[in-house]
Design a protein around this motif. Structure first.
Motif, PDB file in Angstrom:
ATOM      1  N   LYS A 192       0.763  -1.207   0.038  1.00 40.59           N
ATOM      2  CA  LYS A 192      -0.147  -0.177   0.004  1.00 40.59           C
ATOM      3  C   LYS A 192       0.983   1.255  -0.182  1.00 40.59           C
ATOM      4  CE  LYS A 192      -3.633   2.196   2.531  1.00 40.59           C
ATOM      5  NZ  LYS A 192      -4.496   2.349   3.907  1.00 40.59           N
ATOM      6  N   SER A 193       2.014   1.193   0.842  1.00 42.11           N
ATOM      7  CA  SER A 193       2.886   2.477   0.995  1.00 42.11           C
ATOM      8  C   SER A 193       3.553   2.650  -0.381  1.00 42.11           C
ATOM      9  CB  SER A 193       3.918   2.184   2.039  1.00 42.11           C
ATOM     10  OG  SER A 193       4.751   3.199   2.125  1.00 42.11           O
ATOM     11  N   PHE A 194       4.142   1.531  -0.990  1.00 44.90           N
ATOM     12  CA  PHE A 194       4.671   1.943  -2.292  1.00 44.90           C
ATOM     13  C   PHE A 194       3.869   2.187  -3.293  1.00 44.90           C
ATOM     14  CE2 PHE A 194       8.194  -1.391  -0.442  1.00 44.90           C
ATOM     15  CZ  PHE A 194       8.966  -0.397  -0.185  1.00 44.90           C
ATOM     16  N   LYS A 218       8.167   8.612   4.697  1.00 41.23           N
ATOM     17  CA  LYS A 218       7.042   7.809   5.162  1.00 41.23           C
ATOM     18  C   LYS A 218       7.469   6.522   4.615  1.00 41.23           C
ATOM     19  CE  LYS A 218       3.203  11.113   5.473  1.00 41.23           C
ATOM     20  NZ  LYS A 218       2.026  11.450   4.806  1.00 41.23           N
ATOM     21  N   SER A 219       7.809   6.188   3.601  1.00 44.68           N
ATOM     22  CA  SER A 219       8.021   4.618   3.109  1.00 44.68           C
ATOM     23  C   SER A 219       9.232   4.145   3.595  1.00 44.68           C
ATOM     24  CB  SER A 219       8.433   4.944   1.440  1.00 44.68           C
ATOM     25  OG  SER A 219       7.176   5.193   0.567  1.00 44.68           O
ATOM     26  N   ILE A 220      10.360   4.890   3.805  1.00 43.11           N
ATOM     27  CA  ILE A 220      11.563   4.321   4.537  1.00 43.11           C
ATOM     28  C   ILE A 220      11.411   3.905   5.853  1.00 43.11           C
ATOM     29  CG2 ILE A 220      13.903   4.887   5.134  1.00 43.11           C
ATOM     30  CD1 ILE A 220      14.235   6.168   2.357  1.00 43.11           C
ATOM     31  N   ASP A 221      10.699   5.046   6.661  1.00 46.01           N
ATOM     32  CA  ASP A 221      10.251   4.824   8.014  1.00 46.01           C
ATOM     33  C   ASP A 221       9.526   3.549   8.390  1.00 46.01           C
ATOM     34  OD1 ASP A 221      12.111   6.706   9.014  1.00 46.01           O
ATOM     35  OD2 ASP A 221      10.408   8.238   9.544  1.00 46.01           O
ATOM     36  N   LYS A 222       8.572   3.551   7.259  1.00 47.97           N
ATOM     37  CA  LYS A 222       7.549   2.124   7.641  1.00 47.97           C
ATOM     38  C   LYS A 222       8.284   0.846   7.288  1.00 47.97           C
ATOM     39  CE  LYS A 222       3.403   2.640   5.996  1.00 47.97           C
ATOM     40  NZ  LYS A 222       2.593   2.240   7.024  1.00 47.97           N
ATOM     41  N   LEU A 223       9.316   0.727   6.469  1.00 53.81           N
ATOM     42  CA  LEU A 223      10.160  -0.397   6.377  1.00 53.81           C
ATOM     43  C   LEU A 223      11.231  -0.726   7.427  1.00 53.81           C
ATOM     44  CD1 LEU A 223       8.622  -0.460   3.302  1.00 53.81           C
ATOM     45  CD2 LEU A 223      10.587  -1.848   3.000  1.00 53.81           C
ATOM     46  N   LEU A 224      12.070   0.517   7.526  1.00 51.82           N
ATOM     47  CA  LEU A 224      13.124   0.369   8.541  1.00 51.82           C
ATOM     48  C   LEU A 224      13.037   0.844   9.848  1.00 51.82           C
ATOM     49  CD1 LEU A 224      15.727   1.461   5.626  1.00 51.82           C
ATOM     50  CD2 LEU A 224      14.869  -0.924   6.197  1.00 51.82           C
ATOM     51  N   GLY A 225      11.929   1.332  10.102  1.00 51.54           N
ATOM     52  CA  GLY A 225      11.425   1.780  11.451  1.00 51.54           C
ATOM     53  C   GLY A 225      11.479   3.402  11.649  1.00 51.54           C
ATOM     54  N   ASP A 226      10.841   3.928  12.613  1.00 50.69           N
ATOM     55  CA  ASP A 226      10.754   5.468  12.609  1.00 50.69           C
ATOM     56  C   ASP A 226      12.173   5.802  12.817  1.00 50.69           C
ATOM     57  OD1 ASP A 226       7.880   5.224  12.396  1.00 50.69           O
ATOM     58  OD2 ASP A 226       7.530   5.219  14.530  1.00 50.69           O
ATOM     59  N   GLY A 227      12.523   7.027  12.367  1.00 51.53           N
ATOM     60  CA  GLY A 227      13.717   7.850  12.418  1.00 51.53           C
ATOM     61  C   GLY A 227      14.631   7.347  11.402  1.00 51.53           C
TER      62      GLY A 227
END
Length: 136
Positions: free
Chosen positions: A34-36, A72-81
């Motif tokens: 969904k994010s992608f 948003k995409s990177i934080d969703k996959l790899l974690g907040d921050g």
């Protein structure tokens, strides 16, 4: 004695020397897809904008929107921050970060397709075995 072990539902990935863990549980895979999809839809919209015709403020808003979308995409996959840390490591380059999003999208796509193919293969194999067993 027979035994069964579950496959791990995550994958470890090294980015710039640091290990990140990507959760590949069913719920997370749905979130990632969904994010992608949102990322690519918004990216398409942004690419259709003629930035040379934008006012300075609007151009800055476009850039901030692209950065937020990537974050948003990177934080969703790899974690907040994760975005902020990796953005610094990327030389503060949004283009580098977008390349990372594409890499992650390919990884998720490969994982999803692999699981689908394995399930389809097992289903077909099981179906053939049942058909052959009924012919005897």
């Amino acid at each position: 004695m027979r035994s069964f072990d579950f496959k791990k539902s995550y994958e470890e990935l090294k980015i710039n020397g640091e290990v990140y863990k990507i959760d590949f549980s069913d719920a997370k895979l749905k979130e990632y897809r969904k994010s992608f999809n949102e990322f690519y839809a918004e990216s398409q919209k942004m690419q259709s904008v003629n930035t040379s015709e934008l006012a300075k403020d609007d151009e800055l808003k476009q850039f901030e929107h692209a950065a937020d979308l990537t974050r948003k995409s990177i934080d969703k996959l790899l974690g907040d921050g994760s975005f902020n840390k990796l953005y610094e490591q990327s030389g503060r380059s949004l283009f580098n970060m977008m390349d990372l999003v594409e890499f992650l999208a390919e990884l998720v796509g490969e994982k999803t397709n692999k699981v689908r193919k394995e399930r389809a293969h097992k289903y077909i194999k099981h179906k053939k075995q049942r058909q052959n067993g009924n012919k005897r």
